[in-house]
Scaffold this motif. Sequence first.
Motif, PDB file in Angstrom:
ATOM      1  N   ARG A  94      -0.635  21.295  -1.461  1.00  0.00           N
ATOM      2  CA  ARG A  94      -0.532  20.120  -2.047  1.00  0.00           C
ATOM      3  C   ARG A  94       0.644  19.209  -1.800  1.00  0.00           C
ATOM      4  O   ARG A  94       1.846  19.728  -1.680  1.00  0.00           O
ATOM      5  N   ILE A  95       0.222  17.928  -1.619  1.00  0.00           N
ATOM      6  CA  ILE A  95       1.435  16.945  -1.431  1.00  0.00           C
ATOM      7  C   ILE A  95       1.423  15.787  -2.682  1.00  0.00           C
ATOM      8  O   ILE A  95       0.105  15.352  -3.000  1.00  0.00           O
ATOM      9  N   THR A  96       2.341  15.701  -3.202  1.00  0.00           N
ATOM     10  CA  THR A  96       2.527  14.775  -4.358  1.00  0.00           C
ATOM     11  C   THR A  96       3.586  13.667  -3.922  1.00  0.00           C
ATOM     12  O   THR A  96       4.752  13.845  -3.343  1.00  0.00           O
ATOM     13  N   VAL A  97       3.137  12.207  -4.308  1.00  0.00           N
ATOM     14  CA  VAL A  97       3.900  11.101  -3.815  1.00  0.00           C
ATOM     15  C   VAL A  97       4.651  10.361  -4.995  1.00  0.00           C
ATOM     16  O   VAL A  97       3.499   9.735  -5.856  1.00  0.00           O
ATOM     17  N   GLN A 103       1.951   7.998  -7.423  1.00  0.00           N
ATOM     18  CA  GLN A 103       1.091   7.119  -6.698  1.00  0.00           C
ATOM     19  C   GLN A 103      -0.193   7.910  -6.172  1.00  0.00           C
ATOM     20  O   GLN A 103      -1.212   7.294  -6.004  1.00  0.00           O
ATOM     21  N   ASN A 104       0.355   9.248  -5.755  1.00  0.00           N
ATOM     22  CA  ASN A 104      -0.822   9.715  -5.174  1.00  0.00           C
ATOM     23  C   ASN A 104      -0.665  11.398  -5.141  1.00  0.00           C
ATOM     24  O   ASN A 104       0.497  11.734  -5.041  1.00  0.00           O
ATOM     25  N   ASN A 120       0.862  -1.118  -0.021  1.00  0.00           N
ATOM     26  CA  ASN A 120       0.116  -0.021   0.045  1.00  0.00           C
ATOM     27  C   ASN A 120       0.697   1.450   0.126  1.00  0.00           C
ATOM     28  O   ASN A 120       0.210   2.283   0.306  1.00  0.00           O
ATOM     29  N   ALA A 121       2.288   1.241  -0.376  1.00  0.00           N
ATOM     30  CA  ALA A 121       3.090   2.350  -0.328  1.00  0.00           C
ATOM     31  C   ALA A 121       2.209   3.459  -1.269  1.00  0.00           C
ATOM     32  O   ALA A 121       2.178   3.014  -2.572  1.00  0.00           O
ATOM     33  N   GLY A 122       2.223   4.611  -0.792  1.00  0.00           N
ATOM     34  CA  GLY A 122       1.702   5.716  -1.504  1.00  0.00           C
ATOM     35  C   GLY A 122       0.336   6.191  -1.008  1.00  0.00           C
ATOM     36  O   GLY A 122      -0.214   7.326  -1.560  1.00  0.00           O
ATOM     37  N   LEU A 175      -6.747   8.388   1.557  1.00  0.00           N
ATOM     38  CA  LEU A 175      -6.840   8.642   0.359  1.00  0.00           C
ATOM     39  C   LEU A 175      -5.903   7.656  -0.395  1.00  0.00           C
ATOM     40  O   LEU A 175      -4.731   7.634  -0.669  1.00  0.00           O
ATOM     41  N   LYS A 176      -6.543   6.588  -0.964  1.00  0.00           N
ATOM     42  CA  LYS A 176      -5.933   5.401  -1.639  1.00  0.00           C
ATOM     43  C   LYS A 176      -5.046   5.844  -2.797  1.00  0.00           C
ATOM     44  O   LYS A 176      -5.281   6.622  -3.599  1.00  0.00           O
ATOM     45  N   ASN A 177      -3.946   5.259  -3.170  1.00  0.00           N
ATOM     46  CA  ASN A 177      -3.020   5.180  -4.061  1.00  0.00           C
ATOM     47  C   ASN A 177      -3.707   5.110  -5.580  1.00  0.00           C
ATOM     48  O   ASN A 177      -4.717   4.417  -5.488  1.00  0.00           O
ATOM     49  N   ARG A 178      -3.266   5.412  -6.649  1.00  0.00           N
ATOM     50  CA  ARG A 178      -3.756   5.449  -7.995  1.00  0.00           C
ATOM     51  C   ARG A 178      -3.773   4.351  -8.754  1.00  0.00           C
ATOM     52  O   ARG A 178      -4.617   4.183  -9.648  1.00  0.00           O
ATOM     53  N   GLY A 179      -3.087   3.370  -8.425  1.00  0.00           N
ATOM     54  CA  GLY A 179      -2.905   2.127  -9.315  1.00  0.00           C
ATOM     55  C   GLY A 179      -2.107   1.167  -8.549  1.00  0.00           C
ATOM     56  O   GLY A 179      -2.033   0.793  -7.410  1.00  0.00           O
ATOM     57  N   GLU A 180      -1.723   0.171  -9.468  1.00  0.00           N
ATOM     58  CA  GLU A 180      -0.899  -0.904  -9.162  1.00  0.00           C
ATOM     59  C   GLU A 180       0.554  -0.666  -8.318  1.00  0.00           C
ATOM     60  O   GLU A 180       1.009   0.449  -8.491  1.00  0.00           O
TER      61      GLU A 180
END
Length: 209
Positions: A166-169, A176-177, A116-118, A141-146
């Motif tokens: 804003r935070i971007t990961v 990812q998020n 679940n990293a991200g 807030l779940k990550n965006r994909g695989e």
Amino acid sequence: MKMRFACFVMLAAGLVACGQQTTPSVELFNGHDLTGWVAVTADSTAVSPFSVAEGCIRVAGQPFGYLRTAEAYGDYRLHVEWRWIGQPSNSGLFQRIQEGDGIWPTLIECQLEAGNAGDLLSLNGAPIDGAEPMSPSVLILKNRGESSERPAGEWNEADIECRGDRITVRINGVLQNECTGADTCGYLALQSEGGPLEFRNVRLTPLDE
């Protein structure tokens, strides 16, 4: 007051350097000891879960807690590398931690839990747009994909940008998020919550205003 002063200093430094093309990175971990960090644990009588070995920050995973920076920061890019020792487990990278050390303070967590990293978690009322309830005190807030994580024992890279609210990961270079609505200043930390892991190359690049 300490946090507000540190954020003001960061803003002023950004304004002074705005004519430069690049801003030097800051090595938050010197590779030798935990100078510049503050350990907070759920059990203050237990052996600290944080130590330094072979140029890495080693985290035991128990007791629960976090290792935060002594200074608060405004806008930045954070680069952190981590790997699991043995079985992959749970940890996190805390952003925008507000005043008041405790288990757990108000913050946004970049989840490092294996698989679940991200994910982005809001703890104890930290503002975040679009998140859903996970528990009475946690929004997710779940990550965006695989998953873009690497197997246990291999080094992973997290790159987190905090700019304004804003935070971007990115995990291993994969977006990812991202979220908006976050606090615009705070401490950051490495989490102990699960199994053992190591961190290295903990590097922060201040962002110009």
